[in-house]
Each structure stands twice: as C-alpha cells, then as structure tokens.
Design a protein around this motif. Structure first.
Motif, PDB file in Angstrom:
ATOM      1  N   GLN A 216      39.184  25.065  -9.705  1.00 37.74           N
ATOM      2  CA  GLN A 216      40.202  25.184 -10.763  1.00 37.74           C
ATOM      3  C   GLN A 216      39.758  26.344 -11.638  1.00 37.74           C
ATOM      4  N   ALA A 217      40.516  27.431 -11.638  1.00 36.64           N
ATOM      5  CA  ALA A 217      40.069  28.640 -12.340  1.00 36.64           C
ATOM      6  C   ALA A 217      41.143  29.114 -13.304  1.00 36.64           C
ATOM      7  N   SER A 218      40.698  29.634 -14.460  1.00 37.18           N
ATOM      8  CA  SER A 218      41.648  30.224 -15.414  1.00 37.18           C
ATOM      9  C   SER A 218      40.928  31.333 -16.177  1.00 37.18           C
ATOM     10  N   ALA A 219      41.734  32.239 -16.731  1.00 37.72           N
ATOM     11  CA  ALA A 219      41.119  33.361 -17.470  1.00 37.72           C
ATOM     12  C   ALA A 219      42.193  34.019 -18.326  1.00 37.72           C
ATOM     13  N   GLY A 220      41.738  34.587 -19.442  1.00 31.97           N
ATOM     14  CA  GLY A 220      42.610  35.532 -20.139  1.00 31.97           C
ATOM     15  C   GLY A 220      42.461  36.839 -19.362  1.00 31.97           C
ATOM     16  N   ARG A 221      42.500  37.985 -20.043  1.00 33.53           N
ATOM     17  CA  ARG A 221      42.234  39.204 -19.269  1.00 33.53           C
ATOM     18  C   ARG A 221      40.745  39.235 -18.929  1.00 33.53           C
ATOM     19  N   LEU A 222      40.410  39.476 -17.656  1.00 31.91           N
ATOM     20  CA  LEU A 222      39.005  39.530 -17.251  1.00 31.91           C
ATOM     21  C   LEU A 222      38.329  40.708 -17.941  1.00 31.91           C
ATOM     22  N   ARG A 223      37.013  40.547 -18.150  1.00 31.85           N
ATOM     23  CA  ARG A 223      36.250  41.600 -18.828  1.00 31.85           C
ATOM     24  C   ARG A 223      35.202  42.157 -17.864  1.00 31.85           C
ATOM     25  N   GLY A 224      35.058  43.455 -17.844  1.00 31.26           N
ATOM     26  CA  GLY A 224      34.059  44.100 -16.981  1.00 31.26           C
ATOM     27  C   GLY A 224      32.673  43.513 -17.211  1.00 31.26           C
ATOM     28  N   ALA A 225      31.852  43.481 -16.147  1.00 28.05           N
ATOM     29  CA  ALA A 225      30.495  42.917 -16.266  1.00 28.05           C
ATOM     30  C   ALA A 225      29.563  43.625 -15.302  1.00 28.05           C
ATOM     31  N   HIS A 226      28.276  43.460 -15.513  1.00 26.13           N
ATOM     32  CA  HIS A 226      27.257  44.002 -14.598  1.00 26.13           C
ATOM     33  C   HIS A 226      26.781  42.837 -13.751  1.00 26.13           C
ATOM     34  N   ILE A 227      27.109  42.834 -12.477  1.00 30.14           N
ATOM     35  CA  ILE A 227      26.858  41.683 -11.600  1.00 30.14           C
ATOM     36  C   ILE A 227      25.844  42.059 -10.535  1.00 30.14           C
ATOM     37  N   PHE A 228      24.794  41.226 -10.404  1.00 25.42           N
ATOM     38  CA  PHE A 228      23.846  41.424  -9.300  1.00 25.42           C
ATOM     39  C   PHE A 228      24.045  40.287  -8.299  1.00 25.42           C
ATOM     40  N   MET A 229      24.421  40.617  -7.070  1.00 27.18           N
ATOM     41  CA  MET A 229      24.661  39.565  -6.072  1.00 27.18           C
ATOM     42  C   MET A 229      23.338  39.223  -5.366  1.00 27.18           C
ATOM     43  N   ASP A 230      22.902  37.971  -5.509  1.00 29.70           N
ATOM     44  CA  ASP A 230      21.598  37.571  -4.949  1.00 29.70           C
ATOM     45  C   ASP A 230      21.553  37.767  -3.440  1.00 29.70           C
ATOM     46  N   THR A 231      22.701  37.528  -2.788  1.00 34.80           N
ATOM     47  CA  THR A 231      22.778  37.692  -1.323  1.00 34.80           C
ATOM     48  C   THR A 231      23.899  38.686  -1.042  1.00 34.80           C
ATOM     49  N   ILE A 232      23.720  39.504  -0.041  1.00 37.26           N
ATOM     50  CA  ILE A 232      24.793  40.451   0.320  1.00 37.26           C
ATOM     51  C   ILE A 232      25.921  39.653   0.960  1.00 37.26           C
ATOM     52  N   SER A 233      27.091  39.703   0.331  1.00 39.92           N
ATOM     53  CA  SER A 233      28.228  38.932   0.829  1.00 39.92           C
ATOM     54  C   SER A 233      29.445  39.836   0.959  1.00 39.92           C
ATOM     55  N   VAL A 234      30.045  39.878   2.140  1.00 37.43           N
ATOM     56  CA  VAL A 234      31.195  40.759   2.371  1.00 37.43           C
ATOM     57  C   VAL A 234      32.391  40.304   1.548  1.00 37.43           C
ATOM     58  N   THR A 235      32.848  39.059   1.753  1.00 37.88           N
ATOM     59  CA  THR A 235      34.031  38.629   0.998  1.00 37.88           C
ATOM     60  C   THR A 235      33.688  38.399  -0.463  1.00 37.88           C
ATOM     61  N   GLY A 236      32.417  38.100  -0.752  1.00 39.63           N
ATOM     62  CA  GLY A 236      32.022  37.980  -2.163  1.00 39.63           C
ATOM     63  C   GLY A 236      32.212  39.314  -2.866  1.00 39.63           C
ATOM     64  N   THR A 237      31.744  40.383  -2.234  1.00 39.14           N
ATOM     65  CA  THR A 237      31.925  41.732  -2.802  1.00 39.14           C
ATOM     66  C   THR A 237      33.415  42.053  -2.944  1.00 39.14           C
TER      67      THR A 237
END
Ligand code: EPZ
Length: 433
Positions: free
Chosen positions: A146-167
């Motif tokens: 269940q997800a909701s958001a106002g306008r999303l805000r830019g962030a600095h994200i480090f992905m612990d595992t390399i994920s194709v669809t995650g990226t």
C-alpha cells in the motif's frame, strides 16, 4: 497444456531474426504511466509477458492500440485504477514495475507482493526502500504493497544489491520527483539503458544509465514519444548456443553485438568461430563438437544469469569438463535434474555445477520449470539420440517468440502438440504469435 516434441541429430544451419527484448519491452510499456501523452513502442516481441503487461495497463484504465505493423501505442490519460491485483502479479512478477510510475504520476498504488518463483525468493526490499527514500509512505498488509506519496523528492540512494528492475523502478519514479536523484550501485544492463533512452525521449533528464551511478533530474511532466526497443540479447544467445550444441553454423540478425560480448567470448572459448557485423553475429562450429567452458554468472557486463542454463546444457555434450557457478539466484539449477534424466553427467556442490561432457544425451519426457530452463531443454532435445517431449512449455512462451518456428527454420525437427483433454494433434509450425 502444450508440449514440445524435439527429435535430435540435425546440426543447425542458417539465420534467424531476433525479436525485441522482453526485459526492455516490459519496463518501457509500463513507463507510459508516467505521462498523459501517448507512447508508441516499436519492435515489441509477441510474448505472453507482453500480453500480460498490456492486460495490466488496460486494467489500470490505459488504452492500448496495436497497428498492423505491430506498433503498440499506450495512452494512460484515463488511468483511474491504481491496483495491480494478485492474479496478474502472480503470473508476471515484473508487474512490480508499475509501483514507481503510479506513485510518481498519481501519488498512489496498491500492488500485490510478487511471491517467489522457481529460481528464487525474488525479494523486492530494494524497490520499497528506494521509493521510501524518494518520500513515499509504504506499508505491506494483506499481501499488498500500500503506497502513497505527495510529489516525490529527489534522494541519494545506494542499492545494497545490484537489481535490474529495482534500478528501473526507482529511475522511473525519479523522473517526476522534485530535485535530483542519484542511484549508486545501479544495474548496468542494456535494458536499463534502453529504458533511460525512452524516458529521455519523453523529456526526462537521466544521465549515466549503463554505469553504476545514474543521475536523474526531476521534471514536472513527460511528453509523448516513439521508441524502438533493442533486440533480445538472451534470445540471440540462445540460438547461438543451439548452433554450438549441434556443431552447426547459425547467424542471428537484427541484434546489437555490443550487448553480447560476455556470451560471444564464452562461445569462442567453446571452439566456435564467431564473426559479426553491425547488426548480426555468426557462430560457425565448422562441424566440431564444442569444448566445455567455465562460467560464473554476474551482473552486466558479466556473464548473464539468463544464459546459464543454455551454456550448462552445452557443457553436457562438450568435450572435457567445466564448472558453472550461479551467483545471482539461489535456485537456478532446476534444469540439472531434467538434464541428468537425459544422461548428462553433472555434479552439484552448492551454487556450482560441474559438468563432464558426454557424446550425446538420450531423449526423455522432461518438465520445464522456468523460462530459460525450458529453452535449455529444447536445446538438449536437439542433440538427444531419441525423441524428447517437453511438458509445461507455457514457461517458454513467456520469453521466446515462436521458438519452434525459428528452430525449424534452422533445420531442427521440433513441433508443438496441443494437449486438450484426450485429444492431441500436432502442428509443425508455431502458432503465429
Ligand atoms: C531481472 O529480474 C530480469 N527480469 C531477469 O530475467 C534477470 O534474470 C534478472 O534481472 C537478473 O539479470 C526482468 O528484467 C523483467 P534482480 P529482477 O532484481 O530485476 C536480489 C528472464 O529470464 N534482489 O536484478 O527481478 C535478487 O534476489 C528473467 O527474463 C534483492 O535482494 O532481478 C537477486 O539475487 C528471469 N532485493 C539479485 O538481487 C531486491 O529488492 C538480482 O535480482 C531485488 C533483488
């Protein structure tokens, strides 16, 4: 349930056109959710997963048009439903890719948790954590995200595992966020680049796709675009492997050879003569049996996990012995027991399969377990001394467009049987997809 009947013994010769990439088409079609203007996509492959994706978009309220030259036009102007149900997510886990675009454009989404599948548990924590970093509030209840958001805000994200669809999910979400997003340890697959190119064609500002650091400067809206997706490098590799396995001479056309380097290198190590042009690759075994190779799968540009089963199968009938180590998924060796039933000499030790090649396999009734494993069983049938019957081939239809027609074109003896109750009849050519 349909079955494939394969008779071995014919070295494959000739050329085959490769279809558009499944793993490009799915995220690119879904990226239409990011704009109220239409997206036209060319070179879409006729695959079950594409049909499922178009069905999913339709259920969300999008309109989908297909013209006579198979150009798909998606308009999401009238999207009014933000729920991807269990029924559809269960048939295609890539449905999770609607999460980022729905949040970015509409601020809401309910997506069924995709369960595991034959090859692994397939968690999606990286998708959820990344979207939370972009400002979404996300709970999981009753098997749904269940997800909701106002306008999303830019962030600095480090992905612990390399994920194709995650990226891909985070990249799509970030295109409409306020400010700049950086995704570190991003997947570098050609399909990620293809998606970024399509998004930039819609007016997004993405840099660094194809490297491990992708930067996205958010914009207020995205406009219409027309995009041609890249060739399916895994389909191409599968047909080249079929040529190697049978000691044949196979050319794959309408491809991007630059996306296939790791696979071409290993086929070269197996003794194939590889020649290539701007949009074709030819593999010629010059009548020789392949040599066993050692492979360790890895994220792109490493050796692709989606080609692991096909190359393990090549080792089964190659000279010498070779080890295949799977580092991406924890359960991607279900094809091993099926190959052992055909006489393959494979020993397992954790995530490594050691294969001692034999001259030929014996035909058998085998069962497909996942998309790429089913392709490897079709290749095994091509070199078996007797007939092979492959059950549960709905897996193969998810990712291979008209596989029996394309293999027949190369000289294989393969046909599909439609098993309806007690009646079965065979058609030598694939159903025109
Ligand atoms: C994509 O799956 C492909 N599917 C797969 O192709 C492919 O095998 C895979 O990438 C690896 O190349 C599509 O693009 C639709 P991942 P994806 O997230 O994105 C772990 C085929 O045959 N992980 O890159 O789901 C995960 O467990 C299919 O066409 C987390 O830990 O794979 C795995 O070990 C099969 N947490 C590793 O990352 C997460 O949140 C790579 O998975 C996400 C992933």
């Amino acid at each position: 349930m349909d079955q494939l009947i394969v008779k071995g013994g014919n070295p494959l010769h000739g050329s085959v056109r490769i279809s558009g990439a499944k793993n490009s088409g799915l995220p690119i079609l879904i990226s239409a959710l990011l704009s109220d203007k239409p997206l036209r996509v060319k070179n879409i492959p006729h695959l079950q997963d594409v049909t499922t994706t178009l069905d999913l978009l339709g259920r969300l309220g999008a309109s989908v048009e297909l013209d006579e030259s198979m150009i798909v036009e998606v308009s999401t102007r009238d999207v009014n439903n933000f729920r991807a149900t269990y029924e559809i997510v269960e048939t295609m886990r890539a449905s999770i890719l609607v999460l980022g675009p729905l949040l970015a454009r509409f601020g809401r989404a309910q997506v069924s948790m995709p369960g595991g599948c034959a090859i692994g548990s397939r968690p999606i924590g990286l998708h959820i954590e990344g979207l939370r970093a972009l400002g979404a509030s996300i709970d999981v209840e009753g098997g749904y995200i269940q997800a909701s958001a106002g306008r999303l805000r830019g962030a600095h994200i480090f992905m612990d595992t390399i994920s194709v669809t995650g990226t891909e999910n985070l990249m799509m979400a970030a295109t409409l966020a306020q400010g700049t997003t950086v995704i570190e340890n991003a997947a570098q697959e050609p399909e990620v680049i293809d998606l970024a190119n399509c998004l930039n064609g819609m007016g997004a500002k993405i840099e660094g796709a194809g490297t491990n650091k992708v930067m996205i400067e958010g914009v207020d809206y995205l406009s219409e675009n027309s995009h041609t997706i890249i060739a399916d490098r895994i389909e191409a590799g599968t047909y080249l492997a079929a040529g190697a396995v049978t000691g044949g001479d196979v050319t794959v056309r309408d491809v991007q050879p630059e996306n296939m380097v790791a696979v071409m290198d290993k086929l070269n190590d197996a003794g194939a003569q590889i020649t290539l042009g701007s949009d074709w690759v030819r593999l010629d075994m010059r009548g020789n049996r392949p040599k066993c190779v050692n492979i360790r799968t890895a994220p792109y540009p490493g050796f692709p996990t989606d080609m692991q089963a096909q190359m393990l199968m090549m080792n089964c009938v190659a000279s010498g012995s070779g080890s295949i180590t799977e580092t991406i998924f924890e359960n991607r060796f279900q094809h091993v027991q099926e190959l052992q039933r055909m006489g393959a000499n494979i020993s397992m030790n954790g995530s490594t399969a050691t294969v001692a090649g034999v001259k030929a396999l014996q035909g058998a009734r085998v069962t497909a377990t996942d998309l790429r494993a089913s392709a490897c069983l079709a290749l095994a049938g091509l070199v078996a001394t007797s007939e092979t019957v492959i059950h549960k081939i709905h897996h193969i239809d998810r990712g291979y467009n008209c596989i029996e027609e394309k293999l027949s074109q190369l000289g294989a003896r393969i046909s599909r049987i439609h098993v309806n109750g007690n009646i079965s009849h065979s058609s030598n050519l694939a159903q025109s997809a």
